[in-house]
Design an enzyme around this catalytic site. Structure first.
Site, mmCIF file in Angstrom:
data_model
loop_
_atom_site.group_PDB
_atom_site.id
_atom_site.type_symbol
_atom_site.label_atom_id
_atom_site.label_comp_id
_atom_site.label_asym_id
_atom_site.label_seq_id
_atom_site.Cartn_x
_atom_site.Cartn_y
_atom_site.Cartn_z
ATOM 1 N N ASP A 137 44.791 55.484 85.341
ATOM 2 C CA ASP A 137 45.350 56.744 84.830
ATOM 3 C C ASP A 137 46.816 56.564 84.429
ATOM 4 O O ASP A 137 47.689 57.323 84.840
ATOM 5 C CB ASP A 137 45.215 57.853 85.870
ATOM 6 C CG ASP A 137 45.358 59.234 85.258
ATOM 7 O OD1 ASP A 137 45.128 59.382 84.035
ATOM 8 O OD2 ASP A 137 45.715 60.174 85.995
ATOM 9 N N LYS A 154 49.784 57.038 82.175
ATOM 10 C CA LYS A 154 50.232 58.000 81.164
ATOM 11 C C LYS A 154 51.666 58.374 81.487
ATOM 12 O O LYS A 154 52.155 58.072 82.585
ATOM 13 C CB LYS A 154 49.322 59.230 81.157
ATOM 14 C CG LYS A 154 49.245 59.952 82.487
ATOM 15 C CD LYS A 154 48.243 61.069 82.440
ATOM 16 C CE LYS A 154 48.111 61.729 83.810
ATOM 17 N NZ LYS A 154 47.126 62.786 83.795
ATOM 18 N N ASN A 198 52.670 59.931 84.821
ATOM 19 C CA ASN A 198 52.563 59.121 86.029
ATOM 20 C C ASN A 198 53.646 58.052 86.111
ATOM 21 O O ASN A 198 53.486 57.045 86.802
ATOM 22 C CB ASN A 198 51.175 58.486 86.132
ATOM 23 C CG ASN A 198 50.126 59.502 86.480
ATOM 24 O OD1 ASN A 198 50.440 60.571 86.994
ATOM 25 N ND2 ASN A 198 48.889 59.205 86.196
ATOM 26 N N ASP A 251 50.982 58.146 91.332
ATOM 27 C CA ASP A 251 49.668 58.775 91.286
ATOM 28 C C ASP A 251 48.538 57.749 91.237
ATOM 29 O O ASP A 251 47.906 57.513 90.219
ATOM 30 C CB ASP A 251 49.557 59.741 90.113
ATOM 31 C CG ASP A 251 48.319 60.624 90.215
ATOM 32 O OD1 ASP A 251 47.631 60.563 91.257
ATOM 33 O OD2 ASP A 251 48.026 61.349 89.258
ATOM 34 N N THR A 262 42.675 60.131 82.056
ATOM 35 C CA THR A 262 43.035 61.080 81.010
ATOM 36 C C THR A 262 42.462 60.585 79.695
ATOM 37 O O THR A 262 42.818 59.499 79.244
ATOM 38 C CB THR A 262 44.562 61.209 80.924
ATOM 39 O OG1 THR A 262 45.060 61.547 82.228
ATOM 40 C CG2 THR A 262 44.970 62.270 79.927
#
Length: 104
Positions: free
Chosen positions: A20, A22, A25, A41, A62
């Site tokens: 994840d 992005k 994060n 995260d 995501t």
């Protein structure tokens, strides 16, 4: 990007895939122009088989930052590398490289 790439390299050496990556994060340790970026995260992170015999199958992350392999359900730690590329593109251009209305 160098620091975030180094963090991904480190967790991959430990057999962990983040899944994840992005902008949301990535946090900074202080409110300073020279502060260190931190990858946060790890809620979707998972251990993976470093021998690449058993691949990951779960659709998590995501969608804007996911490679096609995650959407199709057969991937490994290299999904983080794709997400790094999308992150870099977004940072340089100010918008994501892909848009879609659904996951296919």
């Amino acid at each position: 990007m160098y620091k975030i790439t180094s963090a991904i390299f480190y967790i991959h050496q430990k057999g962990i895939v983040h899944r994840d990556i992005k902008p949301e994060n990535i946090m900074f340790s202080e409110k300073d122009i020279y502060s260190e970026p931190k990858l946060i995260d790890f809620g979707l992170a998972n251990k993976y088989d470093t021998s690449h015999v058993k691949r990951l199958k779960t659709f998590v992350g995501t969608p804007l930052y996911l490679p096609p392999e995650v959407i199709y359900g057969d991937y490994d730690e290299k999904c983080d590398i794709w997400s790094l590329g999308v992150l870099l593109y977004s940072l340089l251009c100010g918008y994501p490289p892909f848009y879609g209305k659904n996951r296919t």
